[in-house]
Design an enzyme around this catalytic site. Structure first.
Site, PDB file in Angstrom:
ATOM      1  N   HIS A  11       9.085  -3.748   3.323  1.00 43.33           N
ATOM      2  CA  HIS A  11       8.716  -3.921   1.910  1.00 43.33           C
ATOM      3  C   HIS A  11       9.968  -4.234   1.079  1.00 43.33           C
ATOM      4  O   HIS A  11       9.948  -5.110   0.218  1.00 43.33           O
ATOM      5  CB  HIS A  11       8.083  -2.637   1.362  1.00 43.33           C
ATOM      6  CG  HIS A  11       6.833  -2.204   2.079  1.00 43.33           C
ATOM      7  ND1 HIS A  11       6.774  -1.056   2.839  1.00 43.33           N
ATOM      8  CD2 HIS A  11       5.599  -2.748   2.139  1.00 43.33           C
ATOM      9  CE1 HIS A  11       5.559  -0.920   3.329  1.00 43.33           C
ATOM     10  NE2 HIS A  11       4.817  -1.931   2.935  1.00 43.33           N
TER      11      HIS A  11
ATOM     12  N   SER B  70       4.134   0.862   8.203  1.00 43.35           N
ATOM     13  CA  SER B  70       3.879   2.194   7.631  1.00 43.35           C
ATOM     14  C   SER B  70       3.163   3.082   8.650  1.00 43.35           C
ATOM     15  O   SER B  70       3.228   4.306   8.562  1.00 43.35           O
ATOM     16  CB  SER B  70       3.014   2.080   6.380  1.00 43.35           C
ATOM     17  OG  SER B  70       3.623   1.228   5.445  1.00 43.35           O
ATOM     18  N   ARG B  71       2.467   2.462   9.604  1.00 38.26           N
ATOM     19  CA  ARG B  71       1.700   3.252  10.575  1.00 38.26           C
ATOM     20  C   ARG B  71       2.550   3.740  11.757  1.00 38.26           C
ATOM     21  O   ARG B  71       2.058   4.536  12.556  1.00 38.26           O
ATOM     22  CB  ARG B  71       0.511   2.450  11.104  1.00 38.26           C
ATOM     23  CG  ARG B  71      -0.588   2.251  10.061  1.00 38.26           C
ATOM     24  CD  ARG B  71      -1.815   1.608  10.672  1.00 38.26           C
ATOM     25  NE  ARG B  71      -2.961   1.635   9.785  1.00 38.26           N
ATOM     26  CZ  ARG B  71      -3.364   0.599   9.025  1.00 38.26           C
ATOM     27  NH1 ARG B  71      -2.691  -0.523   9.050  1.00 38.26           N
ATOM     28  NH2 ARG B  71      -4.426   0.716   8.257  1.00 38.26           N
TER      29      ARG B  71
ATOM     30  N   MET C  46       0.847  -1.197   0.000  1.00 35.52           N
ATOM     31  CA  MET C  46       0.000   0.000   0.000  1.00 35.52           C
ATOM     32  C   MET C  46       0.883   1.247   0.000  1.00 35.52           C
ATOM     33  O   MET C  46       0.461   2.329   0.415  1.00 35.52           O
ATOM     34  CB  MET C  46      -0.928  -0.004   1.210  1.00 35.52           C
ATOM     35  CG  MET C  46      -1.890  -1.196   1.183  1.00 35.52           C
ATOM     36  SD  MET C  46      -3.430  -0.908   2.014  1.00 35.52           S
ATOM     37  CE  MET C  46      -2.865  -0.658   3.674  1.00 35.52           C
ATOM     38  N   GLY C  47       2.135   1.101  -0.444  1.00 32.62           N
ATOM     39  CA  GLY C  47       3.045   2.241  -0.472  1.00 32.62           C
ATOM     40  C   GLY C  47       3.534   2.586   0.921  1.00 32.62           C
ATOM     41  O   GLY C  47       3.511   1.746   1.828  1.00 32.62           O
TER      42      GLY C  47
HETATM   43  P1  AMP Z   1       1.398  -3.020   3.485  1.00 30.46           P
HETATM   44  O1  AMP Z   1       1.967  -1.971   2.588  1.00 30.46           O
HETATM   45  O2  AMP Z   1       1.389  -2.641   4.927  1.00 30.46           O
HETATM   46  O3  AMP Z   1       0.092  -3.567   2.979  1.00 30.46           O
HETATM   47  O4  AMP Z   1       2.416  -4.233   3.415  1.00 30.46           O
HETATM   48  C1  AMP Z   1       2.797  -4.802   2.188  1.00 30.46           C
HETATM   49  C2  AMP Z   1       3.561  -6.071   2.454  1.00 30.46           C
HETATM   50  O5  AMP Z   1       4.708  -5.783   3.238  1.00 30.46           O
HETATM   51  C3  AMP Z   1       2.722  -7.090   3.222  1.00 30.46           C
HETATM   52  O6  AMP Z   1       2.972  -8.384   2.707  1.00 30.46           O
HETATM   53  C4  AMP Z   1       3.250  -6.950   4.615  1.00 30.46           C
HETATM   54  O7  AMP Z   1       3.125  -8.127   5.396  1.00 30.46           O
HETATM   55  C5  AMP Z   1       4.712  -6.661   4.347  1.00 30.46           C
HETATM   56  N1  AMP Z   1       5.323  -6.017   5.521  1.00 30.46           N
HETATM   57  C6  AMP Z   1       4.844  -4.966   6.235  1.00 30.46           C
HETATM   58  N2  AMP Z   1       5.636  -4.716   7.303  1.00 30.46           N
HETATM   59  C7  AMP Z   1       6.635  -5.637   7.252  1.00 30.46           C
HETATM   60  C8  AMP Z   1       7.755  -5.916   8.071  1.00 30.46           C
HETATM   61  N3  AMP Z   1       8.024  -5.195   9.175  1.00 30.46           N
HETATM   62  N4  AMP Z   1       8.570  -6.938   7.734  1.00 30.46           N
HETATM   63  C9  AMP Z   1       8.317  -7.685   6.617  1.00 30.46           C
HETATM   64  N5  AMP Z   1       7.265  -7.478   5.800  1.00 30.46           N
HETATM   65  C10 AMP Z   1       6.432  -6.473   6.110  1.00 30.46           C
END
Ligand code: AMP
Length: 357
Positions: A60, A229-230, A53-54
């Site tokens: 990521h 991201s949060r 989601m950027g």
């Molecule tokens: P999001 O942008 O939050 O939807 O995350 C996109 C992808 O990145 C998802 O598969 C998440 O599980 C992964 N992700 C987010 N945070 C982490 C992290 N700290 N370590 C590894 N992968 C992550």
């Protein structure tokens, strides 16, 4: 470079834009993307997809590195999917950092190109609009809203699904769309969102989708906080206390590694620690303390995410939790409250208890 790779033209005869100083193409429409995808197939190039989601961070990037090691072409999707946000959740304020994301991808692509151990490169960003992703119009975010949805139950109803009833419906729906558009050989998800990985694996299996789901390990700050991201919403005061969840889960993991197998033996010490950390904060003056609520701490089956009374050590288990960090009280002049004035922040984390023997 083959003839096919040299230029991608959209139906209006314009060349697909690229991230400046890279060859990473940016696609916003499905037909152009499909033209590109077909060329990869004809060129016998494998495609790996990393959905995001950027607001990119090291978590990521670690998934993109994995994808580049195993695929000729990596596609990163960037799309803040409205249907996975509840009506009262933070869709409006979710961080959008397009320019910085592009710079991070540019730098990562250079790094990947310079490392001989990789099979491929970051080839494309798929960043569609909501009109593209929801061609019949954006469905409601309400629990009983109508629309074309994919639901994965019962695993999508427990834990995160219980706290966020439309979340996994939105995730499964958008993943189905992305997988249909990109048709990747492999898709990459982070262990950070462990229930999401279980839901996506089930989606792929039950809808006979032709892709492998690969899970990358959780990337953390040096003090153990899982990257998210949060985290930018936390601010300095809450950031210090945000390790509560990872500390709590570690205590439970230690109990498992010492041979404890019952729910009470594993989660008991974790619950005690969470209570202690909460009490410590309550005893502090309002201008220093941080209030948080433990949503759940779970010990669950690795395939179904159903709660366990006893861990079968031949199968292992998933320890997971969610904590809501409440806005700070009595903010001090000049205090860094986090982005958007420090709204409530829900943190999730997990540890896989590996099978023994
Ligand atoms: P999001 O942008 O939050 O939807 O995350 C996109 C992808 O990145 C998802 O598969 C998440 O599980 C992964 N992700 C987010 N945070 C982490 C992290 N700290 N370590 C590894 N992968 C992550």
């Amino acid at each position: 470079m083959t003839l096919f790779q040299s230029a991608i033209w959209n139906p209006r005869g314009q060349k697909a834009p690229v991230i400046p100083h890279t060859s990473i193409q940016i696609f916003r429409e499905v037909p152009e993307f499909r033209t590109w995808r077909r060329r990869q197939l004809l060129d016998h190039r494998s495609v790996g997809l990393v959905p995001t989601m950027g607001a990119l961070h090291e978590g990521h990037l670690s998934l993109i590195r994995m994808a580049a090691a195993e695929n000729h072409r990596v596609v990163v999707s960037i799309y803040v999917n409205p249907t996975q946000f509840g009506v009262h959740e933070d869709l409006g304020s979710y961080p959008k950092t397009w320019k910085k994301d592009c710079e991070m991808l540019r730098d990562l692509d250079k790094e990947i190109a310079g490392d001989g151990g990789n099979l491929g490169t970051v080839a494309a960003v798929f960043a569609p609009t909501t009109e593209v992703m929801y061609p019949s119009g954006r469905p409601s975010q309400d629990v009983d809203g109508k629309g074309s949805f994919v639901t994965i139950t019962p695993v999508g109803e427990v834990l995160e699904g219980a706290s966020r009833p439309t979340f996994f419906r939105g995730v499964a729906t958008v993943c189905m769309k992305l997988f249909n558009i990109v048709t990747p050989e492999k898709v990459y998800f982070g262990q950070k969102d462990i229930q999401q990985t279980v839901v996506v694996k089930k989606l792929v299996k039950d809808f006979c989708m032709n892709t492998d789901v690969v899970i990358g390990k959780t990337q953390r700050e040096p003090d153990g906080l899982a990257l998210s991201s949060r985290n930018v919403f936390l601010g300095t005061r809450r950031r210090k206390v945000a390790t509560t969840l990872s500390k709590t889960l570690r205590v439970a993991e230690t109990a498992y590694s010492r041979g404890r197998r019952s729910r009470d033996e594993i989660l008991g010490p974790a619950t005690e620690l969470a209570k202690l950390l909460l009490m410590e904060q309550h005893q502090m003056p309002p201008e220093d303390r941080v209030k948080f609520e433990v949503d759940y701490v779970s010990l669950a089956d690795p395939d179904t995410m159903e709660e366990l009374e006893e861990v079968d050590e031949s199968r292992g288990a998933i320890l997971s939790g969610a904590v809501k960090m409440l806005p700070v009280e009595s903010p001090q002049a000049g205090e860094d409250l986090g982005l958007s004035g420090g709204p409530p922040v829900r943190l999730i984390d997990n540890i896989i208890l590996k099978p023994v023997g």
